[in-house]
Design an enzyme around this catalytic site. Structure first.
Site, PDB file in Angstrom:
ATOM      1  CE  LYS A  82      25.025 -14.048   8.826  1.00 38.18           C
ATOM      2  NZ  LYS A  82      25.799 -13.629  10.028  1.00 38.18           N
ATOM      3  CB  SER A 157      29.354 -12.858   8.591  1.00 35.01           C
ATOM      4  OG  SER A 157      28.511 -13.119   9.699  1.00 35.01           O
ATOM      5  CB  SER A 181      28.246 -11.021  12.107  1.00 30.61           C
ATOM      6  OG  SER A 181      29.479 -11.538  11.699  1.00 30.61           O
TER       7      SER A 181
END
Ligand code: GLN
Length: 484
Positions: A82, A157, A181
């Site tokens: 990420k 997310s 997330s």
């Protein structure tokens, strides 16, 4: 979606044995990404990549093996991380305009550990700006699409990482968790996602959102892929004083055919009458399988569950308003052109941050301000303790793990949730684990209208091994039904 059938463990074995060159595996990952990720109708899951460095790392793996070094558990396995996790040769932008072009001068501990395990970091993945969101629509670089249905969100997310695994670009990926997330996008994309115990994994080099809730998490195509990924990054790190000195178990070795003696709690607050009947039915089918394997299933109660979202949306923005103060145009990334200093700060932050991040900073500043601190922030901390206590009570009464749905709905269409509060409710079943600091894992347990449904396993602090044991059992018992 075609998923390569070779597990991370098998890839590492083939690379170590010399039967498959790691460079070829890396090329395949890039080829798959070019096929599904790039272009106007692509997934938009990968923001930055470094092909040269990845191929260089592949050559290095071969050389190290030639010199007689023992190959790591992820030898030559391509991994994406990420974009809020610091890497040296690629930008780290947190999906934000304010960090456009920013390259970290140091590497996160999780990335160093992945590389030590032999993994090859091929790219940085799209995300909701500063990890604030549940859909990966709040990225300054455009939304990510769900590989199973491109009109829908992949969750968030960490949606970019989840999409990369679900689309068959990689078998293992890193995300981050503050309120769900990793688990929620894992559920939406039909893969495995694990949020470790707070302190299990180093946060050094993870850009802070809400420090008391944040934790790096792992995605895997299968439970085994995720178990290997977590094993590679877990453990005390002297660069993060909140990382714990707890022993790291061999998570892959927890796989077993029997669950005799395991007590599984079914918390009634996670199965409200309003829950989609088909999601409830998938969960109960998984619980039935667990019973057949010898586990005892018990109804339990976690009475403060409904306070999790309001509590989370005070604590997380409060911490975020403080953590994000550092992005001022002076030290990192973008700087607005203005002659006066105050103007420069204001312009940089007004143009650099998106709407959701701005909303959270305002909310967080408000709940921490004199006169409101006691009414909101302090109260939220007290409720947080009650939520943690709910879990302690059931675990103290002999329940080993809890089983719940991961999210109240399957993946929703892009653009469907315009009201922020509606979006916040996506985390209704996941934010509790972050508030309590306990580990939790999501895995696929079936489909509804062709869309994946995730089941969540939660456990005691540092009992990730128990989660994996149960997850391996569910995965094996459900077989193909987990993806139907
Ligand atoms: N959806 C939650 C939020 O927007 C959780 C995000 C996360 O876990 N990083 O804050």
């Amino acid at each position: 979606v075609t998923v390569p059938g070779t597990s991370a463990a098998e890839l590492a074995r083939q690379h170590a044995a010399g039967t498959t060159p790691p460079g070829k595996t890396v090329e395949q990952a890039f080829a798959r990404a070019a096929e599904v990720d790039a272009g106007p109708s692509g997934l938009n899951a990968i923001l930055w990549h470094d092909r040269e460095a990845a191929l260089g790392a592949a050559t290095e793996i071969v050389e190290l093996a030639r010199q007689g070094n023992r190959p790591g558990p992820l030898a030559g396995v391509p991994v994406v991380v990420k974009d809020n996790i610091a890497t040296l040769t690629m930008p780290t932008t947190c999906g934000s305009r304010i960090l456009e072009g920013y390259v970290s001068p140091f590497e996160s501990t999780v990335v160093t550990r992945l590389r030590t395990a032999g993994a090859i970091i091929i790219g940085k993945t799209n995300m909701d700006e500063f990890a604030m969101g549940s859909s990966t629509e709040n990225s300054a670089y455009g939304p990510t699409r769900n590989p199973l249905d491109p009109t829908r969100v992949p969750g968030g997310s960490s949606g970019g990482s989840a999409a990369c695994v679900a689309a068959g670009i990689v078998r293992v990926a890193l995300g981050s968790e503050t309120g769900g997330s990793v688990r929620q996008p894992a559920a939406f994309c039909g893969i495995v996602g694990v949020k470790p115990t707070y302190g299990r994994v180093s946060r050094y080099g993870l850009v802070a959102f809400a420090s008391s809730l944040d934790q790096v998490g792992v995605f895997g195509r299968t439970v085994e892929d995720a178990a290997i990924g977590l094993g590679a990054i877990a453990g005390r790190d002297r660069y993060d004083s909140t990382s714990a000195d707890a022993a790291v178990d061999d998570y892959v070795a927890t796989a077993s055919d029997s669950l005799r003696g395991v007590v599984i709690g079914r918390p009634r607050e996670y199965f409200p009458d309003s829950l989609d009947a088909r999601i409830r039915e998938r969960c109960d089918a998984a619980l039935e399988k667990l019973g057949e394997l010898g586990a005892t299933v018990r109804d339990v109660s976690l009475p403060h569950t409904d306070l999790a979202i309001p509590t989370y949306y005070i604590i997380a923005p409060a911490e975020a308003s403080s953590n994000l103060a550092r992005f001022d145009g002076v030290r990192y990334g973008m700087r607005a052109k203005a002659t006066a200093l105050r103007e420069m700060y204001a312009d940089t932050r007004s143009h650099g941050f998106g709407r959701e991040v701005t909303r959270r900073i305002l909310l967080g500043t408000y709940v921490l301000s004199a006169g409101y601190y006691d009414a909101y922030y302090k109260k939220a901390q007290e409720v947080r303790a009650l939520i943690a206590n709910d879990f302690r009570n059931v675990f103290d009464r002999g329940v080993d793990v809890l089983f719940t749905p991961t999210a109240p709905t399957p993946a929703f269409p892009i653009g469907a949730k315009a009201d922020p509060y509606e979006m916040y409710l996506s985390d209704i079943f996941t934010a509790t684990a972050n508030l309590a600091g306990i580990p939790a894992l999501s895995l696929p347990i079936g489909r509804v209208d062709g869309l994946p449904v995730g089941g969540q396993v939660m456990g005691r602090h540092f009992a990730e091994a128990a989660l994996f044991r149960v997850a391996f059992a569910i995965e094996r018992a459900l077989g193909e039904a987990a993806h139907r």
